[in-house]
Write an enzyme that holds these catalytic residues in place. Structure first.
Site, mmCIF file in Angstrom:
data_model
loop_
_atom_site.group_PDB
_atom_site.id
_atom_site.type_symbol
_atom_site.label_atom_id
_atom_site.label_comp_id
_atom_site.label_asym_id
_atom_site.label_seq_id
_atom_site.Cartn_x
_atom_site.Cartn_y
_atom_site.Cartn_z
ATOM 1 N N ASP A 8 14.534 -4.370 17.349
ATOM 2 C CA ASP A 8 14.365 -5.693 17.952
ATOM 3 C C ASP A 8 15.734 -6.386 17.960
ATOM 4 O O ASP A 8 16.760 -5.760 17.628
ATOM 5 C CB ASP A 8 13.269 -6.503 17.218
ATOM 6 C CG ASP A 8 13.710 -6.980 15.839
ATOM 7 O OD1 ASP A 8 14.798 -6.599 15.363
ATOM 8 O OD2 ASP A 8 12.937 -7.747 15.211
ATOM 9 N N CYS A 65 14.462 -3.438 12.360
ATOM 10 C CA CYS A 65 14.231 -4.866 12.603
ATOM 11 C C CYS A 65 14.943 -5.609 11.472
ATOM 12 O O CYS A 65 15.787 -5.022 10.792
ATOM 13 C CB CYS A 65 12.736 -5.194 12.692
ATOM 14 S SG CYS A 65 11.788 -4.909 11.188
ATOM 15 N N THR A 67 13.876 -6.765 8.507
ATOM 16 C CA THR A 67 13.562 -6.201 7.184
ATOM 17 C C THR A 67 13.294 -4.706 7.215
ATOM 18 O O THR A 67 13.336 -4.052 6.167
ATOM 19 C CB THR A 67 12.285 -6.854 6.625
ATOM 20 O OG1 THR A 67 11.229 -6.606 7.562
ATOM 21 C CG2 THR A 67 12.465 -8.344 6.413
ATOM 22 N N HIS A 98 9.347 14.781 0.178
ATOM 23 C CA HIS A 98 7.982 14.646 -0.352
ATOM 24 C C HIS A 98 6.958 14.197 0.686
ATOM 25 O O HIS A 98 5.795 14.582 0.608
ATOM 26 C CB HIS A 98 7.971 13.639 -1.515
ATOM 27 C CG HIS A 98 8.636 14.161 -2.746
ATOM 28 N ND1 HIS A 98 8.559 13.527 -3.957
ATOM 29 C CD2 HIS A 98 9.398 15.269 -2.958
ATOM 30 C CE1 HIS A 98 9.239 14.202 -4.869
ATOM 31 N NE2 HIS A 98 9.771 15.265 -4.280
ATOM 32 N N HIS A 133 3.506 19.009 -2.238
ATOM 33 C CA HIS A 133 3.552 17.863 -1.318
ATOM 34 C C HIS A 133 2.807 18.147 -0.014
ATOM 35 O O HIS A 133 2.376 17.229 0.671
ATOM 36 C CB HIS A 133 5.001 17.484 -1.024
ATOM 37 C CG HIS A 133 5.751 17.158 -2.273
ATOM 38 N ND1 HIS A 133 5.450 16.067 -3.048
ATOM 39 C CD2 HIS A 133 6.756 17.823 -2.914
ATOM 40 C CE1 HIS A 133 6.248 16.047 -4.103
ATOM 41 N NE2 HIS A 133 7.040 17.104 -4.046
HETATM 42 C C1 RB5 Z 1 12.630 -11.246 13.444
HETATM 43 O O1 RB5 Z 1 13.028 -12.528 13.136
HETATM 44 C C2 RB5 Z 1 12.015 -10.562 12.226
HETATM 45 O O2 RB5 Z 1 10.800 -11.141 11.904
HETATM 46 C C3 RB5 Z 1 11.862 -9.085 12.480
HETATM 47 O O3 RB5 Z 1 13.105 -8.546 12.776
HETATM 48 C C4 RB5 Z 1 11.337 -8.223 11.352
HETATM 49 O O4 RB5 Z 1 12.035 -8.430 10.175
HETATM 50 C C5 RB5 Z 1 9.886 -8.157 11.181
HETATM 51 O O5 RB5 Z 1 9.353 -7.418 10.333
#
Ligand code: RB5
Length: 151
Positions: A8, A65, A67, A98, A133
């Site tokens: 993203d 993304c 996180t 695994h 596994h």
């Molecule tokens: C975007 O602001 C953020 O929410 C997205 O990149 C991501 O971290 C979602 O899981």
């Protein structure tokens, strides 16, 4: 190796950096977007990467993304995908050894324990160990089948 990549807006710059890195190492990189840092929705790009891996067009997928959590949740909704959020080389190695993970999820806004290039290379060069596994991964597939929508 043929690798699908997608992010993203939060992961766009990291995606571009990893793309260049993988190409210089001789890999074929299929970019499923996005194309800028303009705000967008991570499910669109993660699904596109997951489909490339699920239909065996690509060996592995990389989804990014902010996180790594959102893209990983999305990729794991696609039958045949085992996506793992990896913050270190150790996690990347174990995800392959695994869990036989076929998609790696990365968080562009999260502090990683190792260099992101090293994490990705560890992932794509490590093999599934099989053995004990294998039975566990087979159980994952059984659960997936049990809940698969019958169309
Ligand atoms: C975007 O602001 C953020 O929410 C997205 O990149 C991501 O971290 C979602 O899981």
């Amino acid at each position: 190796m043929r690798i699908a990549i997608g992010s993203d807006h939060a992961g766009y710059e990291l995606k571009e950096r990893l793309k260049k890195y993988l190409v210089t190492r001789g890999h074929e990189v299929i970019d499923k977007g996005c194309v800028s840092t303009e705000s967008n929705d991570y499910p669109d790009f993660s699904e596109a990467v997951a489909l490339e891996v699920a239909n065996k067009s690509c060996e592995y997928g990389i989804v990014i993304c902010g996180t790594g959590i959102g893209v990983s949740i999305v990729a794991n909704k696609v039958p045949g995908i085992r996506s793992a959020l990896c913050l270190s080389k150790e996690m990347a190695y174990l995800a392959r050894a695994h869990n036989d993970a076929n998609v790696i999820a990365l968080g562009a806004r999260i502090k990683l324990i190792d260099e992101v290039e090293d994490i990705v290379i560890t992932f794509i060069t490590s093999s599934f160990e099989g053995g004990r596994h294998k039975k566990r991964v087979e159980k994952l597939k059984t659960i997936e089948e049990k809940f698969r929508c019958k169309q």
